[in-house]
Write a protein that holds these residues in place. Sequence first.
Motif, short mmCIF file in Angstrom:
data_model
loop_
_atom_site.label_atom_id
_atom_site.label_comp_id
_atom_site.label_asym_id
_atom_site.label_seq_id
_atom_site.Cartn_x
_atom_site.Cartn_y
_atom_site.Cartn_z
N THR A 139 37.30 44.31 35.38
CA THR A 139 38.42 43.48 35.82
C THR A 139 38.01 42.02 35.95
N ARG B 70 35.53 47.63 38.42
CA ARG B 70 35.76 46.35 39.06
C ARG B 70 35.15 45.20 38.24
N LEU C 43 45.41 41.39 33.09
CA LEU C 43 45.27 42.17 34.31
C LEU C 43 46.65 42.46 34.91
N LYS C 44 46.67 43.35 35.90
CA LYS C 44 47.94 43.71 36.52
C LYS C 44 47.74 43.85 38.03
N ASN C 45 48.33 42.90 38.76
CA ASN C 45 48.35 42.94 40.23
C ASN C 45 46.95 43.08 40.84
N GLU C 46 46.01 42.34 40.32
CA GLU C 46 44.65 42.36 40.85
C GLU C 46 44.44 41.18 41.80
N LYS C 47 43.37 41.27 42.61
CA LYS C 47 42.94 40.16 43.45
C LYS C 47 41.46 39.89 43.17
N ILE C 48 41.15 38.63 42.97
CA ILE C 48 39.78 38.23 42.65
C ILE C 48 39.40 37.06 43.57
N ASP D 174 33.71 37.84 44.33
CA ASP D 174 33.49 38.43 43.01
C ASP D 174 32.74 37.48 42.08
N ALA E 123 46.69 38.24 38.02
CA ALA E 123 45.82 38.42 39.19
C ALA E 123 45.94 37.23 40.12
#
Length: 556
Positions: free
Chosen positions: A405, A402, A95-100, A156, A129
Amino acid sequence: MGIDESSLAMGRRGFLRTGAGAVLAGALGTGALSTLAGCGSGGDTSKVSSAADVKLPTSVPYQGPEPDIAATADGVPAAFYNYPKPQRAFPNPPLKNEKISAITNVFGPPPPGRSKNPAWQEIEKRLGAQVDITSVSSADYETKLNTVIAGGKLPDIMLYDGAGISNLPRFLESACADLTPLLGGDKAKQYPHLAMIPKAVWETCTQAGKLYFLPIPRSIVGGSGFYNSTLFGQVGVGDTTAIKNADEFLGVLKQLTRPKQNRWALGSTNFGTTPFHHIFGTPNVWKLDGGKLVKNYETDEYKATLEFLVKAHRAGCFVPGSEGWTKQQMQNAFAAGKVAMIYDGLPAYAGPTGYFRTLPQTHKGYQAKPFLPFGHDGGKPVTWKDNIAFGWIMLAKADEKRLHTVLKACDFLASPFGTEEYLLLNYGVEGADYSLDAKGNPSLTAKGNQDTLVPWKFLSAPSQVVYDPSSRDYVDILHGAYAKLIPGSVANPVDTLYSPTDGKQGATLNQAVSDTVTSIIAGRKPLSAFDDAVKKWRSGGGDTIRKEYEQALGKK
């Protein structure tokens, strides 16, 4: 690797399977949600049918390092004496610069936060992430999860570990992602580590005709508890499978019971009935007999087990009041040598606080081993497939991008044993959290023992292996137990089915039988009260549950 989490989960799901109250209160079993088994097609949460209606993920075997003891086709896990040379599963962050966001339970003290936890920081760096985790004490998890659900703003990732959710099928349909389009069939291969999970585990992940869950895999059977092999040896029992019959076993229990020495043969939460049901051959929740389903309560084997336990209690073989123990009280009593045999799930054998280590630490020379059952009449015992998964992961509804991700993150967290990522998730950062010995085995530092308390393994996980570099004996004993318990173990025939009535009323109906069984063993009610309890179970909804499961069986 932890003692508490897996055994507790097994207890929750195994409550009804173990004969109404074998190990821990609040168990799920088939009554509550039928091991999260499948329901009919479409979104009809009242429809009866089978998980066979659902297109499950295609399972792809893991081609990893060669184990010291190979896994078997019937589910006996692979075993390793040492950690193999790690293989990197993700050359680049998935992933790249995600928030979970996630909510899950935690056993023991809370871990250090991200800012003071190099393992947490490195995991997020390798994942690509930020993962914001709401960690809740296992004792409070059910309440907190339902509070979050009531609030309507869902994270999530949500762990479902058997805690009660009112009308689970409806909640899943209204608030959770249907994963069938994303993971069904060969689509699972885009998440290679999730695809390595066996079909038997995925079959527990369907509900309402759809794939709603990711599993937290376990090793098929929860086992038959543990015994102090040293004390058993002192009364002439070197191998529990060599015990001839139930009468001989009762004699052994009487010999082990020495109240003047503050020692009893038995003492487990809710009387720990599971090993005795295995000895007497009680079915795993239900028995399929010529197309007809028979509840375990309705069998001669169940009643014979109950009669034996009444005899054992009358003979004074149980620690007085032990049926009301907390799990910690039971663990302490076993470690202190106060109890010779207890019921807990096989995962409780592992780790620094597992029975394999705690007993000899408190009593030099004592050894704990998994109890291997014998047949009550000289025949074969029965073991159950009752620990297929610790729990299940629900994903909040979202658009496909989403969900993709979040599934990538779950796939990362399911990196299997032998990978660098598994090492990172379970042991943290080399140098800060662990060091490697000459054979490449990780050893946690004091800081590592804290940093690795982050409950990553309850957000997604791979299939398990048997591993302990500090003790070849441990590996051999535990793997040997699995090798004897898993082959021939019996599945619950409704495990991949769904009954609406069971989902709504099963837990309450079974709790009533459980309470009666506990009272009978304790001597507070006569044995005849059991027949009355079963009649009430049938008339209160048990016969309807049976009918619905039989309808589902007809669709398979």
